[in-house]
Scaffold this motif. Sequence first.
Motif, short mmCIF file in Angstrom:
data_model
loop_
_atom_site.label_atom_id
_atom_site.label_comp_id
_atom_site.label_asym_id
_atom_site.label_seq_id
_atom_site.Cartn_x
_atom_site.Cartn_y
_atom_site.Cartn_z
N HIS A 106 -35.29 -12.11 -45.92
CA HIS A 106 -34.22 -11.89 -46.88
C HIS A 106 -34.88 -11.79 -48.25
N GLU A 107 -34.72 -10.64 -48.91
CA GLU A 107 -35.33 -10.45 -50.23
C GLU A 107 -34.24 -10.05 -51.22
N THR A 108 -34.30 -10.69 -52.38
CA THR A 108 -33.41 -10.35 -53.48
C THR A 108 -34.27 -9.84 -54.63
N PHE A 109 -33.99 -8.62 -55.06
CA PHE A 109 -34.71 -7.98 -56.16
C PHE A 109 -33.81 -7.95 -57.39
N LEU A 110 -34.30 -8.43 -58.52
CA LEU A 110 -33.59 -8.28 -59.77
C LEU A 110 -34.01 -6.93 -60.36
N ILE A 111 -33.08 -5.98 -60.36
CA ILE A 111 -33.33 -4.62 -60.86
C ILE A 111 -32.13 -4.21 -61.70
N PRO A 112 -32.19 -4.43 -63.02
CA PRO A 112 -31.06 -4.05 -63.87
C PRO A 112 -30.82 -2.54 -63.86
N ALA A 113 -29.57 -2.15 -63.91
CA ALA A 113 -29.22 -0.73 -63.89
C ALA A 113 -29.71 -0.01 -65.14
N ASP A 114 -29.80 -0.73 -66.27
CA ASP A 114 -30.23 -0.09 -67.51
C ASP A 114 -31.76 -0.02 -67.66
N ASP A 115 -32.50 -0.64 -66.74
CA ASP A 115 -33.97 -0.57 -66.71
C ASP A 115 -34.41 -0.77 -65.27
N PRO A 116 -34.33 0.29 -64.46
CA PRO A 116 -34.52 0.14 -63.01
C PRO A 116 -35.98 -0.08 -62.58
N ARG A 117 -36.51 -1.19 -63.03
CA ARG A 117 -37.82 -1.66 -62.58
C ARG A 117 -37.62 -3.06 -62.00
N ILE A 118 -38.46 -3.42 -61.07
CA ILE A 118 -38.35 -4.74 -60.43
C ILE A 118 -38.81 -5.80 -61.42
N ARG A 119 -37.90 -6.74 -61.70
CA ARG A 119 -38.22 -7.85 -62.61
C ARG A 119 -38.51 -9.13 -61.84
N ARG A 120 -37.87 -9.30 -60.70
CA ARG A 120 -38.09 -10.52 -59.92
C ARG A 120 -37.81 -10.21 -58.45
N ILE A 121 -38.57 -10.86 -57.60
CA ILE A 121 -38.37 -10.79 -56.15
C ILE A 121 -38.30 -12.23 -55.64
N ASP A 122 -37.24 -12.54 -54.92
CA ASP A 122 -37.11 -13.84 -54.26
C ASP A 122 -37.07 -13.59 -52.75
N VAL A 123 -37.99 -14.22 -52.04
CA VAL A 123 -38.14 -13.99 -50.60
C VAL A 123 -37.87 -15.29 -49.84
N THR A 124 -37.08 -15.17 -48.78
CA THR A 124 -36.90 -16.28 -47.86
C THR A 124 -37.05 -15.76 -46.44
N PHE A 125 -37.58 -16.62 -45.60
CA PHE A 125 -37.71 -16.31 -44.18
C PHE A 125 -36.54 -16.96 -43.47
N LYS A 126 -35.92 -16.24 -42.56
CA LYS A 126 -34.76 -16.75 -41.85
C LYS A 126 -35.07 -16.86 -40.37
N ARG A 127 -34.38 -17.79 -39.73
CA ARG A 127 -34.52 -17.90 -38.28
C ARG A 127 -33.80 -16.75 -37.61
N ARG A 128 -34.32 -16.30 -36.54
CA ARG A 128 -33.71 -15.20 -35.79
C ARG A 128 -32.64 -15.69 -34.87
#
Length: 117
Positions: free
Chosen positions: A95-117
Amino acid sequence: MTATDEERIAVADSYLQALLSRDGASVPFHPKATRKEGGVRTGFSGAHLTRSLTSGPQYRLVKAIHDKEWSVDGDNVVVEFLLDVKTFRKPLRIHETFLIPADDPRIRRIDVTFKRR
C-alpha cells in the motif's frame, strides 16, 4: 496548469515502473521528497530517491508489479498492488500513498506499508 487525477496517477506509476526498470531519473521527484517505509524514513530527498532507484541493491530483488488498484484523495494518490520479489514465493501486498499536489505534479512524499495477504 493543474494536473488531472490521471496525470498524477501517471506520475506515481512512473515510480513503480522505475522499481522495475531501475531508471530513477524518469521519476519526477520534488527536491525535498521523502519516503517512509513502515514509519521509518528511507528516502531523504529527490536526489537520494533517484539514486536509490537507479543503483540501490534492494530494488534488484523486484521481479514484477501487478494487480494495481488506484485511487485519489485530495493531494494523495494511493495504490495497492502485488509485488513479486525474488526471495519470496508469494507476492507481497503493498500500500503506497504518494503526496502529489495537482498544482505541482511531482512526488513530494511516499508512505509505504506492507499488508497481509
